[in-house]
Design an enzyme around this catalytic site. Sequence first.
Site, PDB file in Angstrom:
ATOM      1  CB  SER A 173      -0.957  -0.039   1.193  1.00 44.22           C
ATOM      2  OG  SER A 173      -2.028   0.828   1.015  1.00 44.22           O
ATOM      3  CG  ASP A 222      -6.975  -2.164  -3.806  1.00 49.89           C
ATOM      4  OD1 ASP A 222      -7.682  -1.683  -2.902  1.00 49.89           O
ATOM      5  OD2 ASP A 222      -5.735  -2.134  -3.785  1.00 49.89           O
ATOM      6  CG  HIS A 226      -5.695  -2.424   0.140  1.00 54.44           C
ATOM      7  ND1 HIS A 226      -5.029  -1.792  -0.886  1.00 54.44           N
ATOM      8  CD2 HIS A 226      -5.085  -2.023   1.280  1.00 54.44           C
ATOM      9  CE1 HIS A 226      -4.065  -1.042  -0.392  1.00 54.44           C
ATOM     10  NE2 HIS A 226      -4.074  -1.166   0.917  1.00 54.44           N
TER      11      HIS A 226
END
Length: 952
Positions: free
Chosen positions: A763, A837, A871
């Site tokens: 991330s 995501d 994610h």
Amino acid sequence: MMRMHTLYHRLTLLSFSSPLSLLPLAPPLHLTLRRRTTANFSSMSTSRLRHIAPLAAISTEDGAVGASNGSVSSSSTADASNDYEVLGVGYRVPPPEIRDIVDALPVPALSFSPFRDKIIFLKRRSLPPLTELARPEEKLAGLRIDGHCNSRSRMSFYTGLGIHQILPDGTFGPEVEIHGLPEGAKINFVTWSPDARHLSFSIRVNEEDNNTSKLSVWIADVETGKARPLFQSPDVYLNAVFDNYVWVDNSTLLVCTIPSTRGPPPKKPLVPGGPKIQSNEQRNIIQVRTFQDLLKDEYDEDLFDYYATSQLVLASLDGTTKDFGPPAIYTSLDPSPDEKYIMIDSMHRPYSFTVPCGRFPKKVELWTADGKFVRELCDLPLAEDIPITSNSVRKGMRSINWRADKPSTLYWVETQDGGDAKVEVSPRDIIYSQPAEPLEGEQPVILHKLDLRYGGISWCDDSLALVYESWYKTRRVKTWVVSPGSEDVPPRILFDRSSEDVYSDPGSPMSRRTQAGTYIIAKIKKEGDDGRYVLLNGSGATPEGNVPFLDLFDINTGNKERIWESDKEKYFETVVALMSDQEEGDLQFDRLKILTSKESKTENTQYNFVSWPDKKIVQVTNFPHPYPQLASLQKEMIRYQRKDGVQLTATLYLPPGYNPSTDGPLPCLVWSYPGEFKSKDAASQVRGSPNEFAGIGSTSALLWLAKRFAILSGPTIPIIGEGEQEANDSYVEQLVASAEAAVEEVIRRGVAHPKKIAVGGHSYGAFMTANLLAHAPHLFSCGIARSGAYNRTLTPFGFQNEDRTLWEATNTYVEMSPFMSANKIKKPILLIHGEEDNNSGTLTMQSDRFFTALKGHGALCRLVILPYESHGYSARESIMHVLWETGRWLHKYCVSNTADAGEDQDIGTVKENISKGVTDAESKVVAASGGGSKEACDLEHEQSHSLPRKIT
């Protein structure tokens, strides 16, 4: 009555959802390109609580906890190092020493009864198969909904429940297993009844069937373990899209059910009735973060109504039921402490195509516990216009709750600045209170006025409550002592400090359970002492690492006595919960009992009871070591200094049996995540403990200890903006300086080979990785970037902790974006991203476009897209493939890296190269202004859970 279904435009309709079936495993999309591309413990946030479930409702949404029965292609026994050049279609697996750790069965979660006399072991499975992620889901209003279960999609579950009596000596009695469940039952939302005689939970069974895949509510007798359905009718199902059910009293639950009159879902028209139009002819200023899964059209709105609408039902344990209110989209059910009232939140139209459902119009109503409407507390309009500035909030009443120390008294907060943090006003927030049914003409009472933003209240009684306020821009946090029942006693400041100054953190007050089932500040009575004491539970941050503590604190004088402290020599211990709160009134100091966790570098977390006055310790659990093959790993918290004087820390892990003097330097993986600070002093403070157990998640960098890597975990990457300076305006310079200091330190120690250091992150850590390969190529041999965002012009209204817009800080957005520096990335970079995501800002498109930019400049790169994954990555097939890809990349471009000659460099040469390498980064720093945080920002936190598309 709900409509049976919706007709659109008088056109022939297509069925929106086909009969439910588990989708087969799709092959990965593999593109080979030409040569051009080379307790209720909710207040406890410590990681030590990862096995402790709340004392109230237990939901396991979005957690990976299931048996691995998915299929993975390629040989599962061959070492991946022999397989690195085989880039065929299908899922791959890492070598056995990695795979065995990931496949280990997780330990159960724990939940104590309201009276602390029983404990549940909630049994879990290992990683789920990809077939579970492949189930169809609806993406509506920021949610992902499993239409067949009528719940949030991708819920994991418990596989069984075992109850133990806690005996007087602290040991456990024999297990009472919850029985009578259908075979293969998947358990969610486990909740104790207020009197602890029953458990409620939901189950689902055969997810291939449209009915049995829905959730039904069950009840179990705690003494016998016998379970049965709550509803006598088999056709009553739980609607778990928002809230699900609550205990109203010892024998009654209020349940969100799927309306019995609901027909099939609305059908999508073959041809739209017109264009999709959004308008701003009123010239409103609407700035929002980069939200995903938003409503798109009228059909989506109707589909959202269909799945989210519930009929509330009062259900008693004797089988009687009663409809409660009309069907609506109920989002929260909150009984008053005296069980007379229920506060009910719901949302309604008009909806928005710009923001998720949390900002839809919201109504809060008060009802009696038997289903009579009392009054409407508020009806808030659509909130599309909340500014992106940190500490901005919704207008109107917010944080409406029951006072935990009163039978049925409400309190709430109202902003005085219109919700806009940029507006200077005093006070900024006002806290009000009012009885559930006020007398005619009775106005709300002002409890307290705040100049910062309201941050919560800890209630005790009419003489004591603690009120919290904070302001992100300055990192200031204040704690007030108020006397809610005494207008003549003025509020006073108890603590006023910086949230970044962890060394000055006094701790948080411990709570005890009341007979009403609420939690209030525990007041402690010492024999022969008239002081008014509370317990402060703190992390105990020090320059040598965290040493958690428990202080007996006199709320009147500020004097404190340390009554418990972690063993700082070998162990890391924390206070998890207060266990001596069964009686009303003040707790006697010499009869205290607490639950603590205990671990060391090599011993996994176990739980203990500690009892006063002699502080007798009884071990509660005896969980086996989760990965005994790494039980003797080496761990050290190290400190070093950045060139601007900022003190940095990191945790250095070395493989079992490794000796740097005889074994020489190792390949090294640096895994981190940047953070923002307002001062160098705060950034230099040590966080964490050298004695914490090395928890290894399913995609953790620590897995590579099994392949003889040195791991530098979490080296601090502080991005500092002191005073009026904005941190991100010098992001690249500070990022590179922090990375240089970390690399220099591991080389100086002789544990890392200078030419075999890889960098990685998830991330915002992936964003960091790409920037380091662009601006500090002299430091690393390769990089691994998972689920990142690389082009900040695609998140123009703020990202992470940046709350300036692209147009306010254009240079900062451009200079921070590694996409803009794709032509500078010459070191190999592996990009991994979930195809679904849903995290704000980290659209899958970010990796797709970044890869296109990289290959357009001839960079050595690889993109792996994981179908069905979000994610974080969940499915066993996906996770195993991520580990295979990571292992292959590290083996080929780190372990086997022989670039620039094969001999080792001495530390002097490394320093010289580092000094030369920073020049370019410094030249790119530009001045601008901004900074901050936001409730909806893409705090792109690390998750470890994902059929891949590989583009080579």
